[in-house]
Scaffold this motif. Structure first.
Motif, PDB file in Angstrom:
ATOM      1  N   GLY A 100     -45.389  10.553 107.208  1.00 18.02           N
ATOM      2  CA  GLY A 100     -45.915  11.617 108.057  1.00 18.02           C
ATOM      3  C   GLY A 100     -45.818  13.004 107.482  1.00 18.02           C
ATOM      4  O   GLY A 100     -46.669  13.853 107.756  1.00 18.02           O
ATOM      5  N   VAL A 101     -44.754  13.273 106.703  1.00 18.98           N
ATOM      6  CA  VAL A 101     -44.583  14.621 106.155  1.00 18.98           C
ATOM      7  C   VAL A 101     -44.089  14.547 104.714  1.00 18.98           C
ATOM      8  O   VAL A 101     -43.508  13.546 104.282  1.00 18.98           O
ATOM      9  N   ILE A 102     -44.318  15.611 103.999  1.00 20.53           N
ATOM     10  CA  ILE A 102     -43.712  15.857 102.699  1.00 20.53           C
ATOM     11  C   ILE A 102     -42.565  16.827 102.939  1.00 20.53           C
ATOM     12  O   ILE A 102     -42.745  17.865 103.589  1.00 20.53           O
ATOM     13  N   GLY A 103     -41.370  16.495 102.477  1.00 22.69           N
ATOM     14  CA  GLY A 103     -40.197  17.315 102.768  1.00 22.69           C
ATOM     15  C   GLY A 103     -39.810  18.216 101.616  1.00 22.69           C
ATOM     16  O   GLY A 103     -39.970  17.852 100.445  1.00 22.69           O
ATOM     17  N   MET A 104     -39.284  19.379 101.947  1.00 29.74           N
ATOM     18  CA  MET A 104     -38.814  20.301 100.906  1.00 29.74           C
ATOM     19  C   MET A 104     -37.540  20.996 101.371  1.00 29.74           C
ATOM     20  O   MET A 104     -37.484  21.552 102.474  1.00 29.74           O
TER      21      MET A 104
END
Length: 560
Positions: free
Chosen positions: A318-322
């Motif tokens: 669902g998301v790309i994390g940083m």
């Protein structure tokens, strides 16, 4: 505090009991640490337990962090001291048994948990941390886990080493491959602060000896120290102690012998929704990120105080994390954070939001959607202890690595996008993790330590996780295909000295030694060690002439 004669005898016995070690001193201890045996236990002098197949402890001690791999040894020996290690090694070699060592159990390959292994020497109970005034350095035993090392060094003396973010990694293997973490762009690798190493070595007949090797130019065993500054674990002997002192340290005060972390750090965690990214926006995101760290990879970059892990999870997540961390004590830290976040997301069409779910290497951290200041140790605990993937005791995984010296090519970005949006592979625990290097990592010459990748801007970890053994071939095959496409221009592996620059030995991958997977014509040892391999072979010849220490990617004996 004063030490009475009885305590001194007990501490000395902990090292000398059972095997003659040439007068080595007892391990350094923190001032408030009880002496071994103070509770009446005789384990320190008797040695650690021997765990046989009928023992209830046997099964969990035959595997490490990756359940793909399991050993069936004749026994596991728990190691309590240097003397214990020397005796256990000699016994195994004289009995003709293949022997391996384990500290934290996080090896990505089957170097320890292999069917051919007959004896596992487990160092998890040899885990003390202290200051050694005679060496003017901090002593850390190989079984100490990273978070315990950080807590002991920082609480006791206000110092640290620039190590990794996973709390459970054992220092024994972490240091041997180089050791990288969020402070590395500012302070270099862990091995850049390694002063000395204590190693039990053996000849082919099983005769053991203990060698203490330092980085001093006149040390006759200096090459053994050098081999442990990135030469990989399980190659030369049994490490029973490391000593750390930063280059250029002066005086005798313990707090002046090793780097100090920032008292406070500015931290931020965001998720970039896949629903807001088309291929053009995704391409811009990766290119922005790669360009920023390529432009800020010089050793003297004013932005070396910032580090940021980008976790490119599968679209199924669902998301790309940083996660981003900046030394809060540096002037303009908040402005640097804002400028960086804006630069990475510029032109993507996506808006970063709170990271409200676990994202591969990153835990859910919704409280950090807006950057906030935390004490360094608290921030280290936060990211280090909450990895839901690596804390899964049934986890199976596959891992590959690579370095980039220049930004992603269009073909590489396209390969990542296709892999992470593959409709036939919907695995939320699949990711490409990007770790910036550069900064002070690149301040050291490639041959000054055994770790040779001193001109890269990014280190990459390709990985996927699952639980069902019946799906091994599916997941491994998918990852191999992705990796091969990413590096298609250089024969399916990271090329050397160009846009890419080989692999990280602490993310070992035996596919690199398989000509069916590595079609580049570049041997596996060049990918990991580059021009340093021949020197490592000479160290192997001197300290392990019987090739006792070996595994799927071990340093081999030279032909002459």
């Amino acid at each position: 505090m004063p030490m009475d004669r009885r305590t001194l005898i007990r501490r000395t016995a902990a090292v000398t009991g059972g095997t003659a070690l040439g007068g080595l001193a007892a391990p350094a201890l923190a001032a408030d640490e009880p002496a071994p045996g103070e509770s009446g236990s005789s384990l320190e002098t008797a040695g650690g337990a021997t765990v046989l197949p009928a023992d209830g402890r046997y099964a969990p001690l035959t595997t490490g962090n990756n359940m793909r791999f399991a050993a069936r040894p004749d026994y596991i020996k728990m190691i309590k001291s240097t003397a214990d290690a020397a005796k256990a090694l000699g016994d195994a070699v004289r009995a003709g048994k293949r022997v391996v060592a384990r500290s934290g159990g996080h090896c990505f390959a089957d170097f320890v948990s292999h069917p051919d292994v007959k004896v596992i020497l487990d160092f998890s109970e040899l885990n003390r941390v202290g200051y050694d005034p005679a060496m003017r350095a901090f002593s850390v035993e190989p079984g100490a886990r990273l978070l315990n090392v950080y807590e002991s060094l920082y609480k006791g003396w206000g110092v640290t080493i620039p190590g990794g973010t996973c709390y459970g990694v054992g220092i024994g293997g972490h240091v041997a491959g180089g050791g990288y973490g969020l402070l590395s762009r500012r302070h270099g690798l862990v091995v850049d602060h390694l002063y000395a190493v204590e190693v039990v070595v053996t000849d082919a007949a099983g005769n053991t000896r203990v060698v203490r090797a330092t980085r001093e130019a006149n040390d006759p065993d200096r090459d053994l120290w050098w081999a442990h500054t990135g030469g990989g674990g399980g190659n030369f002997g049994l490490v029973t102690r490391y000593w750390f002192r930063s280059p250029g340290a002066t005086g005798t005060a313990p707090g002046a012998q090793l780097i100090s972390p920032p008292s406070n750090v500015l931290v931020n965690a965001v998720g970039i929704p896949w629903s807001q990214l088309d291929e053009q926006g995704f391409t811009r995101l990766l290119k922005n990120y790669g360009a920023w760290f390529e432009a800020n990879s010089a050793p003297d970059s004013r932005n070396r105080h910032l580090n940021s892990i980008l976790n490119i999870s599968s679209q199924a997540n669902g998301v790309i994390g940083m996660f981003t961390q900046v030394d809060a004590t540096v002037p303009g830290a908040a402005q640097l954070m804002d400028e960086y976040l804006s630069a990475v997301t510029a032109g993507t069409g996506a808006r970063a939001r709170a990271l409200d779910r676990p994202n591969g290497e990153l835990p859910a951290m919704p409280q950090l959607a807006a950057a906030r200041q935390l004490p360094w140790l608290q921030a280290t605990r936060l990211i280090g202890t909450s990895n839901s993937t690596l804390n899964d005791p049934t986890m199976r995984g596959a891992h590959k690595s690579g370095y980039l010296r220049a930004n992603f090519t269009d073909a590489q970005v396209a390969a990542v996008y296709a892999a992470m949006t593959d409709p036939g592979y919907r695995n939320a625990r699949t990711m490409l993790v990007l770790f910036p290097v550069g900064g002070q990592v690149n301040a050291v010459a490639p041959d000054a330590t055994a770790y040779p990748q001193r001109s890269a801007s990014l280190k990459m970890l390709f990985q996927t996780f699952w639980n069902d053994p019946a799906q091994d071939a599916t997941h491994l095959g998918w990852l191999r295909g992705f990796y091969g496409r990413f590096f298609a221009a250089t024969g399916g592996v990271p090329g050397l000295g160009g846009q890419s620059d080989g692999c990280y030995v602490n993310y070992p991958d035996t596919d690199m030694a398989d000509p069916a997977q590595n079609t580049s014509g570049v041997p596996w040892h060049a990918l990991y060690y580059k021009d340093n391999y021949a020197r490592l072979q000479q160290v192997k010849k001197r300290y392990d002439p019987g090739n006792v220490f070996r595994h799927g990617l071990s340093v081999t004996l030279p032909k002459n």
